[in-house]
Each structure stands twice: as structure tokens, then as C-alpha cells.
Design an enzyme around this catalytic site. Structure first.
Site, PDB file in Angstrom:
ATOM      1  N   CYS A 108     -49.117  25.664 -10.004  1.00  0.00           N
ATOM      2  CA  CYS A 108     -48.762  25.155 -11.332  1.00  0.00           C
ATOM      3  C   CYS A 108     -49.807  24.202 -11.899  1.00  0.00           C
ATOM      4  O   CYS A 108     -49.812  23.932 -13.099  1.00  0.00           O
ATOM      5  CB  CYS A 108     -47.416  24.441 -11.290  1.00  0.00           C
ATOM      6  SG  CYS A 108     -46.086  25.424 -10.585  1.00  0.00           S
ATOM      7  N   HIS A 152     -42.439  28.354 -18.449  1.00  0.00           N
ATOM      8  CA  HIS A 152     -43.436  27.854 -17.496  1.00  0.00           C
ATOM      9  C   HIS A 152     -44.256  29.000 -16.909  1.00  0.00           C
ATOM     10  O   HIS A 152     -44.089  29.366 -15.751  1.00  0.00           O
ATOM     11  CB  HIS A 152     -42.717  27.069 -16.394  1.00  0.00           C
ATOM     12  CG  HIS A 152     -43.591  26.508 -15.327  1.00  0.00           C
ATOM     13  ND1 HIS A 152     -44.946  26.312 -15.477  1.00  0.00           N
ATOM     14  CD2 HIS A 152     -43.293  26.084 -14.060  1.00  0.00           C
ATOM     15  CE1 HIS A 152     -45.443  25.798 -14.358  1.00  0.00           C
ATOM     16  NE2 HIS A 152     -44.466  25.655 -13.486  1.00  0.00           N
ATOM     17  N   CYS A 197     -46.294  18.713 -11.069  1.00  0.00           N
ATOM     18  CA  CYS A 197     -46.186  18.926  -9.632  1.00  0.00           C
ATOM     19  C   CYS A 197     -46.713  20.325  -9.336  1.00  0.00           C
ATOM     20  O   CYS A 197     -46.800  21.169 -10.226  1.00  0.00           O
ATOM     21  CB  CYS A 197     -44.740  18.801  -9.158  1.00  0.00           C
ATOM     22  SG  CYS A 197     -43.619  20.021  -9.882  1.00  0.00           S
TER      23      CYS A 197
END
EC number: 2.3.1.9
Length: 393
Positions: free
Chosen positions: A88, A349, A379
Site C-alpha cells: 500500500c 483503495h 500503513c
């Protein structure tokens, strides 16, 4: 000392899993935003010296997805490209690396960002090359296995986050309230034209007639409330507190920024959104996610020589509501001040894109305000965190 600036950038609207962008590869989407960002910046592709793009799900995407996107966007064959996979964190790390390379004197003009088609992630037949002598075989979902499954504890990242919630003690209601606010803020931002400066429409060919223009994030539900989310079942554990409504959406999209040596931008007569400041990179002590953005922000503000209280814009990627809530609490920031225009719970996302998306959004928000400090933080799988300070001066 050399300073890097973000001249401008662009992103696609974010599509839902199997949604409006289902027929576009990650590189297709990346090419759209690279071309749009260069056009907005009034920067010719011929002066770009390097391309850095984050992408997590690369199985079946073909060689060098970053280079595919760059060439399709009109950047020359003589310009090298790098694909980054830091889960991510990939899109943000691409921008941070661009800054580092510019400050090191390697380049003056770098295109950086992230791209992802979670829809296009294939299913994998593991060990098929060596063959199967007897019995059933299992097909593995590349999206789940390489994108959403914690390799260190052998469970979905949502289940890992649910376990950590036993320590953090966030209630189901707190997470539902945060998730509802994300949708409400994102819907209001679209209504008020906040996203107009960052989103470039995607033209979707139709079997008959004119192409369809895809113009807005399709995961936002303006009428979402904590009460409506309360009816959802827990996603990862019976009696758990995380539901599909308080987790980020599985999505497709891309975002790109043009990063430039400040002196080079001045020579070209260009304006810019922000200067790039300090970068905070953290990991551990395990693979949990909740504290990683806060830890990265603390490191970044310390390196920048400012305090958390001096941050005017704070974007913490909403992998889960619990992550944003935990990091906000550790930083002493009221949750409603985080992600003032909504986040990944509402807009989605796409793994490799999100870091670039929130960096671009912080840059534009600071530019609208005319001054101040902002931070983009996420994160990442494996228990890592990244944060990038931006400043408008």
C-alpha cells in the site's frame, strides 16, 4: 540544498471491483494519468528523465508495467522506468524516491505515482510447472494472496487488524461512525467541486455509440450513516468489530504527479503546488497496521523540524477505520480532522495508487489554502509505514 516540488498531478476516478474500469489494465490507467499530469503541468514528455510507478498486483500485467504506462503516455523510449512494490506504500514511496533522486542530483524531472487494477488480478495455479500426480489442486487468487493476506500470520489483513482491535479497544460504533463520515465528507467534497482539480475523466468505449465518460469515484454512498452500517455483519470474526463498511473498498485507479527540481521549475517558468519535505519510514515491531501511519508521521515531522500540531492537512489512508482511528489517537488529532474530504473507505483503495492519490490530494489542499504543512501517511502490509511532509510556502 536542492528542493523538490510537486508541479501538479492527476488521478482517475476510482472504480469499484468489476466496475466502470474493469476493462482497463493498471498500465492503461497509469498512462491516462501520466499524460494528464504532464498536460496540466505544461511539461513536454521530452524533458521527463525518469518514471517511477507503484503497482502491487503485477502477475499477468506483462513486463515492466511502469514502462508500459510511460510509453503509452508518450514518454520517450529513451526514458527509463521503475515499477515499485511496497504494498500500500508503493505510490507514496515512488514520489519519495523521485524527491530523493532529484535531491541527489541524478535527475531534474521525474514522473511518479501509482496504478492498480485489482479487478484484473488473475487466479494462479501454483506449482503447475512441476505438475500434479494425483488429487485436487487449488487455484490461488492473486488479489487475495499477494495483496490482502498477511504472510507473517497467514491470515487476511482484516483478521490481523481485528486481532489488534482487541488491544486498541475501538468499538464497532466508533468505527462505523468514522466510516460514515468518510462517505459523507467525500460526497460533500464532490458536490463542492473539491476533486475537480485532481480527477481526469476516463473515456470508456461502448459497443455502440459514443464512449462513456467516467468522471466520479463510484464507491461513495452519500446517504451512508452509522445506523445503516450497524446492520452489516462482521467480516473477519464472529462478533468482531470490522465490517465491509469500515474497511477500504477493493478498487481500480491510478494517480500521477510531476516532481521537479525547484530551480528547474523556475527556469521553465512553472508554478508548483508544494515543496516536498521530510520522509518518514518505519516498520515493526510486528506485522500489525494500526500504529504505522502515526509512527511514520512522528518520524517525518521530527526530521522536518516541526510538531504534529503544526500540520494543517493530515491524510491517513483508510485501509480500515481502525487504522485511522488508532493513528489519530496516537498523534493527538481529533478523528474528524483526518481526511477532511473522505478517504479510502469511501473512494476506494487501489493498492499501488493510494499513496500517490493522498499525496496529490494533500498538495492540492495546501495549494488551495495558500500556505501550511501537510502530511500523507499509510500503513503497509508486513507492518510498515510511510509518511511524506509537504509544505506550501
Amino acid at each position: 540544498m536542492t528542493t523538490s516540488v510537486i508541479v501538479t498531478g492527476a488521478r482517475t476516478p476510482i472504480g469499484k471491483l468489476m466496475g466502470s474500469l474493469k476493462d482497463f489494465s493498471a498500465s492503461d490507467l497509469g498512462a491516462i494519468t501520466i499524460a494528464a499530469a504532464l498536460k496540466k503541468a505544461n511539461v513536454a514528455p521530452s524533458i521527463v528523465q525518469y518514471v517511477i510507478i507503484g503497482q502491487v498486483l503485477t502477475a499477468g500485467a506483462g513486463q515492466m508495467p511502469a514502462r508500459q504506462a510511460a510509453v503509452a503516455a508518450g514518454i520517450g523510449w529513451d526514458v527509463p522506468a521503475l515499477t515499485i512494490n511496497k504494498m500500500c506504500l508503493s505510490g507514496l514511496d515512488a514520489i519519495a524516491l523521485a524527491d530523493q533522486l532529484i535531491r541527489a542530483g541524478e535527475f531534474d524531472v521525474v514522473v511518479a505515482g501509482g496504478q492498480e487494477s485489482m479487478t484484473k488480478a488473475p487466479h494462479l495455479l501454483m506449482d503447475s510447472r512441476s505438475g500434479y500426480k494425483y488429487g485436487d489442486v487449488t487455484i490461488v487468487d492473486h488479489l487475495a494472496y499477494d495483496g490482502l493476506h498477511d504472510v507473517f500470520t497467514n491470515q487476511p489483513m482484516g483478521a490481523l487488524t481485528e486481532q489488534r482491535n482487541d488491544v486498541e479497544k475501538f468499538t464497532r460504533q466508533e468505527q462505523d461512525e468514522f466510516a460514515a463520515r468518510s462517505h459523507q465528507k467525500a460526497a460533500a467534497a464532490w458536490k463542492d467541486g473539491v476533486f475537480a482539480d485532481e480527477v481526469v475523466p476516463v473515456s470508456i468505449p461502448q459497443s455502440k455509440g459514443d464512449s462513456l465518460q467516467f468522471t466520479e469515484d463510484e464507491g461513495i454512498r452519500a446517504n451512508t450513516s452509522a445506523e445503516s452500517l450497524a446492520g452489516l455483519k462482521p467480516a473477519f470474526r464472529c462478533g468482531g468489530t470490522i465490517t465491509p463498511g469500515s474497511a477500504s473498498q477493493i478498487s481500480d485507479g491510478a494517480a500521477t504527479v510531476v516532481v521537479m527540481n525547484k530551480e528547474k521549475a523556475q527556469q521553465l517558468g512553472l508554478t508548483w503546488l508544494v515543496e516536498i519535505g521530510a520522509h518518514g519510514v518505519v516498520a515493526g515491531p510486528d506485522s500489525t497496521l494500526q500504529s504505522q501511519p502515526a509512527n511514520a508521521i512522528k518520524k517525518a515531522v521530527d526530521r522536518e523540524g516541526i510538531s504534529v500540531e503544526q500540520l494543517d492537512v493530515v491524510e491517513i489512508n483508510e485501509a480500515f477505520a481502525a487504522v485511522a482511528l488508532a493513528s489519530a489517537r496516537e498523534l493527538g488529532i481529533a478523528p474528524e480532522l483526518v481526511n477532511v474530504n473522505g478517504g479510502a473507505i469511501a473512494v476506494g483503495h487501489p493498492l499501488g495508487m493510494s499513496g500517490a492519490r493522498i499525496t496529490l490530494h494533500v498538495a492540492l489542499e495546501l495549494a488551495r489554502r495558500g500556505s501550511g504543512y501537510g502530511v500523507a501517511a499509510l500503513c503497509g502490509a508486513g507492518g510498515q509505514g510511510d509518511a511524506l511532509i509537504l509544505r506550501a510556502v
